[in-house]
Scaffold this motif. Structure first.
Motif, mmCIF file in Angstrom:
data_model
loop_
_atom_site.group_PDB
_atom_site.id
_atom_site.type_symbol
_atom_site.label_atom_id
_atom_site.label_comp_id
_atom_site.label_asym_id
_atom_site.label_seq_id
_atom_site.Cartn_x
_atom_site.Cartn_y
_atom_site.Cartn_z
ATOM 1 N N MET A 9 2.037 1.637 -3.485
ATOM 2 C CA MET A 9 0.918 2.096 -4.304
ATOM 3 C C MET A 9 0.690 3.595 -4.142
ATOM 4 N N ILE A 44 -5.133 2.591 1.518
ATOM 5 C CA ILE A 44 -6.041 2.269 0.418
ATOM 6 C C ILE A 44 -7.199 3.263 0.376
ATOM 7 N N THR A 73 -1.370 -2.577 -4.396
ATOM 8 C CA THR A 73 -1.378 -2.918 -2.974
ATOM 9 C C THR A 73 -1.111 -4.401 -2.765
ATOM 10 N N MET A 97 -2.330 -0.388 6.099
ATOM 11 C CA MET A 97 -2.600 -0.737 4.703
ATOM 12 C C MET A 97 -4.005 -0.290 4.297
ATOM 13 N N LEU A 98 -5.001 -0.598 5.119
ATOM 14 C CA LEU A 98 -6.381 -0.215 4.807
ATOM 15 C C LEU A 98 -6.542 1.300 4.795
ATOM 16 N N ILE A 101 -5.204 0.746 -7.602
ATOM 17 C CA ILE A 101 -5.022 0.702 -6.158
ATOM 18 C C ILE A 101 -4.913 -0.732 -5.669
ATOM 19 N N GLU A 102 -5.819 -1.602 -6.147
ATOM 20 C CA GLU A 102 -5.830 -2.989 -5.671
ATOM 21 C C GLU A 102 -4.591 -3.755 -6.133
ATOM 22 N N ALA A 121 0.827 -1.207 0.000
ATOM 23 C CA ALA A 121 0.000 0.000 0.000
ATOM 24 C C ALA A 121 0.862 1.257 0.000
#
Length: 457
Positions: free
Chosen positions: A82, A146, A260, A142-143, A256-257, A79
């Motif tokens: 990213m 994102i 990550t 990480m979340l 993004i996905e 992430a």
């Protein structure tokens, strides 16, 4: 006795390796695309494979550096890469900076600042925390990244960072090699060599490795643990940024996905390197890259197996865990262990009764859409409840709970009167409560299978 046990383990490993080799050979034979093997096709396969391998090696090396020098396994590495790849796009495309200037500002300015701030605000407070707490914090980070990226950059828009030197390149035989792929390979090699020299041939590198073992003792010998840890995280974040930019160039788009989840693929390379060996981590990255390139160039997948190629890094990860059991995520040693506080039966029943009463009141006064949201909240609560015995009691962290939710839902449909598409069994009517038991029974053996490599961590 010990020699006998080792002999049995070696025989078991050889048998397992033989079974895996036969299985892989069978898959390759059944999925062969029929493409003619020539010098140019092999050269293209090797070039793409080494390029992808270099990207995964850089990402995994950043992970290993952070873990080796801080004792924290960083699930947010992908992430972070990213987010910094989007910053690179913002500088290069939106702000109009020249490519090299945007790269320097991202990798040598923004990334180190980000890593140093993360270490100072979050990770320094986790130096004596249990392993589970450390992992949960990195997952939360990480979340957060994102969500932050999705807030700043609309995920529905298509973005591209372009490539170094555009479409220019050179030919080897009849195979065209773009400059950006050569730059990726060379950068990966130089980084692997430079980080190795830094960690084992400089005073700073010795201090970085000493701090993770004993901060107080390192400080007594002249090291500055706070600054050293910040430098370690700044270096690991810079490597994450570089890997994110290289991958964005290779994919020709920012996602993004995808960026990550790079860390999931890079984790396999880190495990092959046993979370400490940078040369073996680089070899692990090459294994992943060449495997992906081989399946893309010589194999074909159709029907329900179309996404199978995306699972190759995960399969390599499982194999590495099975055949390299010494690669363990341990973290720092904690001086004392706090036993989990378990509620009494009376207290648990009282809390459950209060929850039911609250749900009934909300359902009684809420509109139909709100009732659906309450139902979704209860389902989410049940999923989170499954983590209590796993994380809270046994100390095992899992990101796969939603997978078991999907397995249970699939089993409930497959074995109902409206299913039977795979096995042809229609055991109960649609909506039958017995399907809850069926879903649980189907999920249990899959959970046991997943636990085998997980226990080696």
């Amino acid at each position: 006795m010990t020699e006998r046990l080792r002999g049995r383990q070696h025989r078991s490993t050889l048998i397992a390796a033989l079974v895996v080799a036969i299985f892989v050979g069978f898959i390759v034979q059944e999925s062969w695309a029929g493409r003619e093997i020539s010098f140019d096709s092999l050269l293209f396969f090797v070039i793409v494979g080494i390029t992808l391998g270099s990207i995964y090696a850089v990402a995994a090396s950043g992970l290993v550096v952070t873990y080796t020098t801080s004792g924290i396994f960083n699930f947010a590495q992908g992430a972070m890469g990213m987010f910094l790849a989007f910053i690179y796009w913002e500088l290069k495309v939106n702000a109009g900076f020249q490519t090299m200037v945007a790269l320097i500002l991202t990798v040598l300015v923004a990334a180190p600042l980000m890593g140093a701030l993360i270490e100072r605000i979050f990770m320094r407070r986790l130096t004596t925390a249990p392993l589970v707490s450390q992992l949960v914090v990195t997952i939360g980070l990480m979340l957060f990244l994102i969500g932050l990226a999705a807030t700043f950059w609309d995920p529905t828009e298509t973005r591209s960072v372009g490539t170094f030197f555009g479409s220019d390149g050179f030919n080897i035989g009849e195979t065209f090699v773009p400059w950006y792929r050569l730059i990726t390979v060379v950068a990966g090699l130089l980084l692997a060599l430079g980080i190795r020299l830094l960690l084992y041939r400089t005073r700073l590198g010795v201090a970085m490795r000493a701090v993770v073992d004993n901060r107080e003792l390192a400080a007594l010998n002249g090291a500055r643990p706070g600054i050293t840890s910040q430098f370690s995280w700044a270096l690991g974040t810079a490597m994450a940024a570089l890997a994110g930019i290289f991958l964005a160039e290779e994919l020709s788009t920012l996602s993004i996905e995808t960026l990550t989840l790079l860390i999931i693929d890079a984790f396999a390379a880190a495990i092959i390197g046993r979370l400490k060996s940078l040369p073996m981590t680089y070899v692990g990255g090459m294994i992943i890259g060449l495997s992906l390139s081989f399946q893309a160039n010589f194999l074909t997948w159709s029907g329900r197996w179309s996404p199978a190629g995306q699972a190759i890094p995960t399969i390599i990860l499982f194999l590495a865990l099975l055949f390299l059991p010494q690669a363990r995520i341990e973290g720092r040693r904690v001086g004392r262990v706090i036993a989990p506080r378990l509620p009494t039966i009376k207290r648990a029943l009282f809390g459950f009764a209060l929850l039911l009463i609250a749900v009934f009141i909300i359902v009684g006064i809420a509109s139909r859409p709100d009732v659906r949201m309450v139902g979704l909240a209860l389902v989410t609560a049940f999923i989170m409840l499954s983590l209590v015995p796993l994380i809270g009691w046994s100390g095992q962290i899992s990101l796969a709970q939603i997978t078991f939710v999907g397995i249970g839902a699939w089993a409930a449909v497959e074995f109902s009167s409206g299913g039977g598409q795979v096995f042809g069994l229609e055991l109960f009517g649609a909506g039958s409560p017995w399907l809850l038991l069926v879903g649980a029974v189907v999920a249990v053996p899959i959970g046991v299978l997943m636990a085998l490599p997980a226990l080696r961590l």
